[in-house]
Design a protein around this motif. Structure first.
Motif, PDB file in Angstrom:
ATOM      1  N   ARG A   1      -5.550  -0.483  -1.593  1.00  0.00           N
ATOM      2  CA  ARG A   1      -5.125  -1.555  -2.450  1.00  0.00           C
ATOM      3  C   ARG A   1      -4.919  -1.102  -3.861  1.00  0.00           C
ATOM      4  N   ALA A   2      -4.017  -1.680  -4.092  1.00  0.00           N
ATOM      5  CA  ALA A   2      -3.279  -1.534  -5.631  1.00  0.00           C
ATOM      6  C   ALA A   2      -3.287  -2.948  -6.499  1.00  0.00           C
ATOM      7  N   GLY A   3      -4.320  -3.250  -7.138  1.00  0.00           N
ATOM      8  CA  GLY A   3      -4.198  -4.404  -7.874  1.00  0.00           C
ATOM      9  C   GLY A   3      -4.456  -5.779  -6.734  1.00  0.00           C
ATOM     10  N   ASP A   4      -3.205  -6.578  -6.827  1.00  0.00           N
ATOM     11  CA  ASP A   4      -3.423  -7.726  -6.041  1.00  0.00           C
ATOM     12  C   ASP A   4      -2.456  -7.437  -4.574  1.00  0.00           C
ATOM     13  N   LYS A   5      -2.314  -6.224  -4.383  1.00  0.00           N
ATOM     14  CA  LYS A   5      -1.301  -5.922  -3.186  1.00  0.00           C
ATOM     15  C   LYS A   5      -1.633  -4.537  -2.523  1.00  0.00           C
ATOM     16  N   PHE A   6      -1.363  -4.195  -1.290  1.00  0.00           N
ATOM     17  CA  PHE A   6      -1.566  -3.066  -0.587  1.00  0.00           C
ATOM     18  C   PHE A   6      -0.395  -2.217  -0.867  1.00  0.00           C
ATOM     19  N   VAL A   7      -0.457  -1.029  -0.886  1.00  0.00           N
ATOM     20  CA  VAL A   7       0.624   0.155  -0.870  1.00  0.00           C
ATOM     21  C   VAL A   7       0.372   1.285   0.039  1.00  0.00           C
ATOM     22  N   PRO A   8       1.318   1.762   0.568  1.00  0.00           N
ATOM     23  CA  PRO A   8       1.137   3.070   1.524  1.00  0.00           C
ATOM     24  C   PRO A   8       0.331   4.005   0.713  1.00  0.00           C
ATOM     25  N   ALA A   9      -0.673   4.775   1.395  1.00  0.00           N
ATOM     26  CA  ALA A   9      -1.513   5.765   0.913  1.00  0.00           C
ATOM     27  C   ALA A   9      -0.241   6.918   0.376  1.00  0.00           C
TER      28      ALA A   9
ATOM     29  N   TRP B   1       3.767  -4.327   6.207  1.00  0.00           N
ATOM     30  CA  TRP B   1       2.999  -3.335   7.166  1.00  0.00           C
ATOM     31  C   TRP B   1       2.724  -4.498   8.469  1.00  0.00           C
ATOM     32  N   ASN B   2       2.333  -3.335   9.311  1.00  0.00           N
ATOM     33  CA  ASN B   2       1.833  -4.177  10.675  1.00  0.00           C
ATOM     34  C   ASN B   2       0.740  -5.016  10.444  1.00  0.00           C
ATOM     35  N   GLN B   3       0.646  -5.912  11.192  1.00  0.00           N
ATOM     36  CA  GLN B   3      -0.526  -7.190  10.734  1.00  0.00           C
ATOM     37  C   GLN B   3      -1.812  -6.719  11.648  1.00  0.00           C
ATOM     38  N   PHE B   4      -1.492  -5.628  12.476  1.00  0.00           N
ATOM     39  CA  PHE B   4      -2.497  -5.299  13.182  1.00  0.00           C
ATOM     40  C   PHE B   4      -3.629  -4.379  12.463  1.00  0.00           C
ATOM     41  N   ILE B   5      -4.532  -4.815  11.809  1.00  0.00           N
ATOM     42  CA  ILE B   5      -5.516  -3.821  11.048  1.00  0.00           C
ATOM     43  C   ILE B   5      -6.724  -3.399  12.239  1.00  0.00           C
ATOM     44  N   TRP B   6      -6.633  -2.036  11.980  1.00  0.00           N
ATOM     45  CA  TRP B   6      -7.570  -1.334  12.956  1.00  0.00           C
ATOM     46  C   TRP B   6      -9.015  -0.823  12.258  1.00  0.00           C
ATOM     47  N   SER B   7      -8.904  -0.259  11.097  1.00  0.00           N
ATOM     48  CA  SER B   7     -10.007   0.107  10.200  1.00  0.00           C
ATOM     49  C   SER B   7      -9.939  -0.066   8.735  1.00  0.00           C
ATOM     50  N   VAL B   8     -11.079  -0.355   8.233  1.00  0.00           N
ATOM     51  CA  VAL B   8     -11.347  -0.611   6.781  1.00  0.00           C
ATOM     52  C   VAL B   8     -12.350   0.306   6.187  1.00  0.00           C
ATOM     53  N   LEU B   9     -12.100   0.651   4.795  1.00  0.00           N
ATOM     54  CA  LEU B   9     -13.060   1.605   4.379  1.00  0.00           C
ATOM     55  C   LEU B   9     -13.096   1.263   2.672  1.00  0.00           C
ATOM     56  N   GLU B  10     -14.304   1.044   2.134  1.00  0.00           N
ATOM     57  CA  GLU B  10     -14.269   0.948   0.571  1.00  0.00           C
ATOM     58  C   GLU B  10     -15.168   2.213   0.273  1.00  0.00           C
ATOM     59  N   ASP B  11     -14.422   3.026  -0.565  1.00  0.00           N
ATOM     60  CA  ASP B  11     -14.976   4.316  -0.822  1.00  0.00           C
ATOM     61  C   ASP B  11     -15.772   4.051  -2.199  1.00  0.00           C
ATOM     62  N   LEU B  12     -16.599   5.350  -2.359  1.00  0.00           N
ATOM     63  CA  LEU B  12     -17.609   5.047  -3.561  1.00  0.00           C
ATOM     64  C   LEU B  12     -16.976   4.667  -4.985  1.00  0.00           C
ATOM     65  N   ASP B  13     -15.700   4.994  -5.063  1.00  0.00           N
ATOM     66  CA  ASP B  13     -14.994   4.174  -6.490  1.00  0.00           C
ATOM     67  C   ASP B  13     -14.488   3.032  -6.223  1.00  0.00           C
ATOM     68  N   SER B  14     -15.031   2.171  -5.269  1.00  0.00           N
ATOM     69  CA  SER B  14     -14.381   0.727  -4.858  1.00  0.00           C
ATOM     70  C   SER B  14     -12.986   0.863  -4.714  1.00  0.00           C
ATOM     71  N   ASN B  15     -12.370   1.886  -4.093  1.00  0.00           N
ATOM     72  CA  ASN B  15     -10.990   1.641  -3.737  1.00  0.00           C
ATOM     73  C   ASN B  15     -11.160   1.176  -2.264  1.00  0.00           C
ATOM     74  N   LEU B  16     -10.252   0.150  -1.794  1.00  0.00           N
ATOM     75  CA  LEU B  16     -10.280  -0.254  -0.425  1.00  0.00           C
ATOM     76  C   LEU B  16      -8.845   0.196   0.336  1.00  0.00           C
ATOM     77  N   TRP B  17      -9.380   1.033   1.402  1.00  0.00           N
ATOM     78  CA  TRP B  17      -8.213   1.539   2.349  1.00  0.00           C
ATOM     79  C   TRP B  17      -8.261   0.811   3.763  1.00  0.00           C
ATOM     80  N   VAL B  18      -7.102   0.786   4.007  1.00  0.00           N
ATOM     81  CA  VAL B  18      -6.893   0.070   5.525  1.00  0.00           C
ATOM     82  C   VAL B  18      -6.016   0.804   6.277  1.00  0.00           C
ATOM     83  N   GLY B  19      -6.609   0.977   7.446  1.00  0.00           N
ATOM     84  CA  GLY B  19      -5.786   1.850   8.775  1.00  0.00           C
ATOM     85  C   GLY B  19      -5.115   0.835   9.654  1.00  0.00           C
ATOM     86  N   THR B  20      -3.766   1.058   9.686  1.00  0.00           N
ATOM     87  CA  THR B  20      -3.332  -0.026  10.499  1.00  0.00           C
ATOM     88  C   THR B  20      -2.647   0.528  11.980  1.00  0.00           C
ATOM     89  N   TRP B  21      -2.263  -0.426  12.901  1.00  0.00           N
ATOM     90  CA  TRP B  21      -1.873   0.011  14.298  1.00  0.00           C
ATOM     91  C   TRP B  21      -0.211   0.414  14.067  1.00  0.00           C
TER      92      TRP B  21
END
Length: 219
Positions: free
Chosen positions: A28-36, A1-21
């Motif tokens: 986040r899926a385990g120890d890596k990140f996958v496209p939503a 993915w693009n290394q420019f990270i613009w936004s981050v959200l941890e939801d109530l289920d402890s899922n981590l979401w990352v918005g890129t530029w």
């Protein structure tokens, strides 16, 4: 993915979401990140993320305001002929109304499927918005890029800026503590202002606020 990270959200289920530029939304899926899963269009900027009251994720993107839930994306604004290419902040009220701030397009309001916009022509302090905060009285506080803090109450806008004692007009984040202090991030440092004083200026009962600055000199 693009290394420019613009936004981050941890939801109530402890899922981590990352918005890129430029590469869309990742999860986040385990120890890596996958496209939503199902997030389309995926080659876009995701400049703001917010978890709604029903668990949906609201995304401010280069394609406008998107609602994402269980792999389904719903886009808002184009039906009304409104496009927002740079949404920087999103918040949802208790009644389900979604507010969002843009860089140059003012303040947006999504209520019952319909978008309304507010700009400087409506009394908003600036069309360039960095942050939003809803207090317990359902008053909306708006941090701007160039004109301090605006308050929206009962459909009316009032602005408190450096002309009223704020140490800086760039307000990047807004928070309130239990003691009645409003905390603001700015290019002058962290600012602390009494909420009573802010309301007094906005109500025309006072002309200035006392602004305490926490900057480099304070560590």
């Amino acid at each position: 993915w693009n290394q420019f990270i613009w936004s981050v959200l941890e939801d109530l289920d402890s899922n981590l979401w990352v918005g890129t530029w430029g590469d869309g939304l990742f999860k986040r899926a385990g120890d890596k990140f996958v496209p939503a899963p199902g997030f389309r269009p995926n080659k876009i900027q995701v400049t703001a993320l917010y978890e709604g009251k029903d668990g949906a994720i609201w995304a401010g993107t280069g394609a406008g305001l998107l609602r994402y839930q269980k792999g389904v994306v719903t886009q808002y604004g184009r039906v009304e002929g409104v496009t927002f290419t740079d949404i920087r902040t999103i918040i949802q009220a208790a009644d389900g109304t979604v507010w969002f701030g843009t860089m140059g397009g003012g303040l947006g309001c999504l209520r019952k499927g319909h978008i309304t916009t507010f700009t400087k022509q409506d009394g908003l302090g600036s069309d360039f918005i960095l942050s939003l905060y809803l207090d317990t009285a359902n008053t909306l506080w708006i941090g701007t890029l160039d004109n301090g803090l605006s308050r929206m109450k009962n459909g009316q806008f009032k602005t408190i800026s450096s002309a009223n004692g704020l140490a800086n007009n760039i307000i990047g984040h807004i928070a309130e503590d239990q003691d009645g202090w409003v905390w603001l991030t700015s290019q002058a440092g962290i600012l602390r202002v009494g909420k009573t004083e802010l309301n007094a200026v906005a109500d025309g009962l006072s002309e200035s606020v006392d602004c305490l600055i926490y900057g480099k000199n304070q560590g």
